[in-house]
Design a protein around this motif. Structure first.
Motif, short mmCIF file in Angstrom:
data_model
loop_
_atom_site.label_atom_id
_atom_site.label_comp_id
_atom_site.label_asym_id
_atom_site.label_seq_id
_atom_site.Cartn_x
_atom_site.Cartn_y
_atom_site.Cartn_z
N LEU A 38 -2.68 15.48 -2.87
CA LEU A 38 -1.48 15.36 -3.70
C LEU A 38 -1.73 16.07 -5.02
O LEU A 38 -2.85 16.02 -5.56
N HIS A 39 -0.71 16.70 -5.57
CA HIS A 39 -0.85 17.30 -6.90
C HIS A 39 -0.90 16.18 -7.94
O HIS A 39 -0.05 15.28 -7.93
N PRO A 40 -1.88 16.20 -8.84
CA PRO A 40 -2.06 15.08 -9.77
C PRO A 40 -0.92 14.88 -10.76
O PRO A 40 -0.83 13.79 -11.36
N ASP A 41 -0.04 15.84 -10.91
CA ASP A 41 1.11 15.63 -11.80
C ASP A 41 2.07 14.58 -11.26
O ASP A 41 2.96 14.12 -11.99
N LEU A 90 4.18 8.63 -9.72
CA LEU A 90 4.89 8.24 -8.50
C LEU A 90 3.94 7.64 -7.48
O LEU A 90 4.28 6.67 -6.79
N TRP A 91 2.75 8.20 -7.38
CA TRP A 91 1.73 7.63 -6.50
C TRP A 91 1.44 6.18 -6.86
O TRP A 91 1.35 5.31 -6.01
N ASP A 92 1.32 5.93 -8.17
CA ASP A 92 0.99 4.58 -8.64
C ASP A 92 2.06 3.57 -8.28
O ASP A 92 1.76 2.38 -8.08
N GLN A 93 3.32 4.01 -8.17
CA GLN A 93 4.39 3.09 -7.81
C GLN A 93 4.24 2.58 -6.38
O GLN A 93 4.71 1.49 -6.05
N VAL A 94 3.56 3.35 -5.54
CA VAL A 94 3.37 2.96 -4.14
C VAL A 94 2.00 2.32 -3.93
O VAL A 94 1.88 1.27 -3.30
N TYR A 95 0.95 2.96 -4.46
CA TYR A 95 -0.41 2.56 -4.13
C TYR A 95 -1.23 2.05 -5.31
O TYR A 95 -2.30 1.48 -5.10
N GLY A 96 -0.77 2.28 -6.54
CA GLY A 96 -1.59 1.91 -7.68
C GLY A 96 -2.94 2.60 -7.60
O GLY A 96 -3.04 3.78 -7.25
N SER A 97 -4.00 1.84 -7.87
CA SER A 97 -5.35 2.40 -7.79
C SER A 97 -6.05 2.01 -6.49
O SER A 97 -7.25 2.24 -6.32
N ASP A 98 -5.28 1.43 -5.54
CA ASP A 98 -5.88 0.93 -4.30
C ASP A 98 -6.24 2.04 -3.32
O ASP A 98 -7.11 1.86 -2.47
N VAL A 99 -5.54 3.17 -3.40
CA VAL A 99 -5.75 4.27 -2.46
C VAL A 99 -6.01 5.55 -3.26
O VAL A 99 -5.24 5.87 -4.17
#
Length: 206
Positions: A83-86, A90-99
């Motif tokens: 995934l592009h880090p920008d 949005l990633w955090d809304q789904v997975y937070g720091s778990d994935v």
């Protein structure tokens, strides 16, 4: 070798939820594939992959409907998520720091089954949106940046109409007109079909 799995689920952002059908693209050969946008149903995607090695699960952007099967598919296959880090917010809304995912970079080349996928950072629909260009195959995997009939939606958080138009104009419409555009939802199109309508999109968007 190109394959598509259509999966169904919901897209949620800014307090709203909508039913959506997503295109999940598999690119590679009889031995290995890259999965583009693991959406909704890891089981259905894994069935289509079969016994092939998954080299990577590439997310064109971080909206939940494009990444919500990525973690489960990664667990099943042992493959990295890219995934592009920008799109971290949005990633955090789904997975937070778990994935965890491995960051994609503009200009990076991903090799699979004799096919080269070139990463094009195309922000606008989201900050970290990317498209994947396979020049030898004459194909572009556009996620939600470019659709049959125009640019992706920019009416929600972390999106920008002016930015997506700039991305499409400078990164996508310069590709050969015969390039087939495989989208994140709906039917495929081509650069040649979409390019003449840029001014119409701009007028409509403003």
């Amino acid at each position: 070798m190109l394959d598509r799995v259509i999966t169904s689920g919901t897209f949620s952002l800014d307090g709203g939820t909508w039913d959506v059908d997503n295109n999940v693209w598999l690119v590679g050969d009889a031995r290995e594939v890259v999965v583009i946008d693991a959406a909704h149903d890891a089981e259905a995607i894994a069935r289509r992959v079969g016994g092939r090695q998954v080299r990577a699960i590439v997310c064109t952007h971080g909206h939940n409907d494009h990444i919500n099967a990525a973690a489960e598919l990664s667990r099943r296959t042992g493959s990295p998520i890219r995934l592009h880090p920008d799109d971290q917010v949005l990633w955090d809304q789904v997975y937070g720091s778990d994935v965890a995912y491995e960051p994609l970079a503009d200009g990076e080349k991903i090799e699979v089954g004799g096919i080269e996928l070139r990463v094009l950072h195309t922000p606008g629909h989201s900050p970290g949106a990317v498209c994947l260009h396979a020049p030898e195959a004459g194909a572009l995997f556009s996620g939600d940046t470019l659709f049959k009939g125009g640019p992706g939606a920019t009416g929600r958080s972390y999106s920008s109409f002016d930015t997506i138009i700039e991305s499409i104009k400078k990164r996508l419409l310069v590709l050969p007109p015969e390039t087939v555009v495989h989208t994140g939802h709906g039917d495929s199109t081509s650069i040649g079909v979409e390019a003449p309508h840029l001014d119409e999109w701009i007028a409509r968007g403003h």
